[in-house]
Design an enzyme around this catalytic site. Structure first.
Site, PDB file in Angstrom:
ATOM      1  N   GLU A 110       0.829  -1.191   0.000  1.00  0.00           N
ATOM      2  CA  GLU A 110       0.000   0.000   0.000  1.00  0.00           C
ATOM      3  C   GLU A 110       0.870   1.250   0.000  1.00  0.00           C
ATOM      4  O   GLU A 110       1.938   1.274   0.603  1.00  0.00           O
ATOM      5  CB  GLU A 110      -0.947   0.005   1.203  1.00  0.00           C
ATOM      6  CG  GLU A 110      -2.013  -1.075   1.104  1.00  0.00           C
ATOM      7  CD  GLU A 110      -3.022  -1.030   2.241  1.00  0.00           C
ATOM      8  OE1 GLU A 110      -4.182  -1.427   2.010  1.00  0.00           O
ATOM      9  OE2 GLU A 110      -2.650  -0.618   3.360  1.00  0.00           O
TER      10      GLU A 110
ATOM     11  N   GLU B  78      10.299  -2.060   7.202  1.00  0.00           N
ATOM     12  CA  GLU B  78      11.398  -1.373   7.880  1.00  0.00           C
ATOM     13  C   GLU B  78      12.497  -1.096   6.853  1.00  0.00           C
ATOM     14  O   GLU B  78      13.166  -2.019   6.375  1.00  0.00           O
ATOM     15  CB  GLU B  78      11.934  -2.239   9.014  1.00  0.00           C
ATOM     16  CG  GLU B  78      13.295  -1.849   9.560  1.00  0.00           C
ATOM     17  CD  GLU B  78      13.388  -0.400  10.006  1.00  0.00           C
ATOM     18  OE1 GLU B  78      14.356   0.271   9.625  1.00  0.00           O
ATOM     19  OE2 GLU B  78      12.476   0.076  10.746  1.00  0.00           O
TER      20      GLU B  78
ATOM     21  N   CYS C  46       0.151   6.439   9.653  1.00  0.00           N
ATOM     22  CA  CYS C  46       1.302   5.641  10.057  1.00  0.00           C
ATOM     23  C   CYS C  46       0.920   4.478  10.968  1.00  0.00           C
ATOM     24  O   CYS C  46       0.163   4.659  11.922  1.00  0.00           O
ATOM     25  CB  CYS C  46       2.310   6.523  10.784  1.00  0.00           C
ATOM     26  SG  CYS C  46       3.118   7.738   9.723  1.00  0.00           S
TER      27      CYS C  46
END
Length: 336
Positions: free
Chosen positions: A92, A158, A330
């Site tokens: 996404e 990450e 987030c």
């Protein structure tokens, strides 16, 4: 024959591809400009190269550009896009318009293996790293590609767990033959893989932000498992010692959770670890997820933190959340 994807190649790598065919650096620059600045997905439409080169390229290469499968629009006009790579990895991406500033939040992995308990992406599982081309494609394949002014690596994954591809993507985004976006407008987020942070600071001019949660290691490890292997104090020490240049920004992202990490003790802890540094603090609201009893700190408490940090000589701001109603903020990205 497996064809080479042009999206994800540097201009030098494109040159290496076409030199055996008898072409020059000027042709390589024309190809990279068409791919990265104009999002040309059909090699036949690449400008300023001979017809013979177009024909030869079609035999050995693909543009590597592919478009979103679906999108969802927030009430604040942020747009979340769903991509699927040619290897089946789903990711996404979020486009965030804000007056003259138009930001794309890109993913670096499909899912994530950091396991942070408050991050919904972690529950998606880990499906694999993205290539540099798959990262860059999230920008150039958007309908708004020509309007993009800023890029943040704060989507799924990450970045320091996929460092080489992230560094290459940053070089393509900032290069004149690439997207030509200033490194001052690129920010990469991390939970603090110290070895990756050090390499990123040495090999890139882009901004870095560290997701902190708590200034206390014994508390942070309960939420961010990477703390056990990469103590946050070590990462902060690396950031403190690194010489800043060209207006580069180093910052901490501090998500504030009521009665959990917004106490006076936490405020003093923040001051202690940042004292004497140029690292700024971005205070963010916590995004509640299902089966979760936690909630965000109040606006007043966030203002209290901001004021006291600034008075202590630490640069601080409160960041506004975008796209929460479509799970685009987030920590909320996860394929549904």
């Amino acid at each position: 024959m497996v064809k080479t994807s042009l999206c994800g190649l540097t201009s030098d790598e494109i040159l290496d591809l076409i030199i055996p065919l008898g072409y020059t650096r000027a042709h390589a620059i024309s190809i990279s400009n068409s791919i990265y600045k104009k999002s040309v997905y059909d090699i036949s439409h690449i400008a300023k190269i001979p017809l013979r080169l177009k024909a030869e390229l079609r035999n050995i290469a693909l543009s590597g550009i592919y478009f979103p499968l679906a999108s969802e629009v927030s009430v604040d006009k942020s747009i979340k896009y769903l991509f699927r790579t040619d290897t089946g990895k789903e990711i996404e991406t979020v486009y965030i318009p804000d007056n003259k500033r138009n930001t794309v939040c890109v993913s670096t992995q499909s899912g994530c293996r950091m396991g942070c308990s408050f991050c919904v992406t972690a529950r998606h599982g880990f499906r694999g790293n993205l290539t540099a081309g798959e990262i860059v494609n999230q920008i150039i394949a958007l309908p708004q590609a020509a309007k993009v002014t800023h890029v943040v690596f704060m989507g799924m994954g990450e970045p320091m767990d996929n460092l080489e591809n992230v560094l290459k993507a940053c070089s393509i985004i900032t290069a004149e033959w690439g997207l030509a976006i200033s490194s001052r407008n690129i920010t990469v987020s991390t939970v603090g893989i110290a070895s990756g942070v050090e390499q990123f600071l040495l090999r890139s001019e882009c901004n870095l932000t560290l997701s902190l949660f708590s200034p206390f290691g014994e508390e942070r490890i309960k939420i961010i498992p990477a703390e056990s292997q990469y103590p946050v104090q070590k990462t902060i020490d690396i950031m403190k010692k690194f010489p800043l240049r060209k207006k580069r920004r180093l910052s901490l992202a501090y998500v504030m959770i009521k009665d959990l990490n917004d106490t006076d003790l936490h405020l003093e802890g923040l001051k202690a670890i940042l004292r004497g540094s140029s690292i700024r603090v971005n205070l963010l609201s916590y995004h509640h997820v299902s089966n979760d009893q936690n909630c965000s700190s109040s606006a007043e408490r966030m203002q209290f933190f901001k004021h006291n940090l600034i008075v202590s000589g630490i640069s601080a701001s409160i960041r506004k959340s975008r796209g929460t109603d479509i799970s685009a903020a987030c920590g909320l990205l996860a394929i549904r």
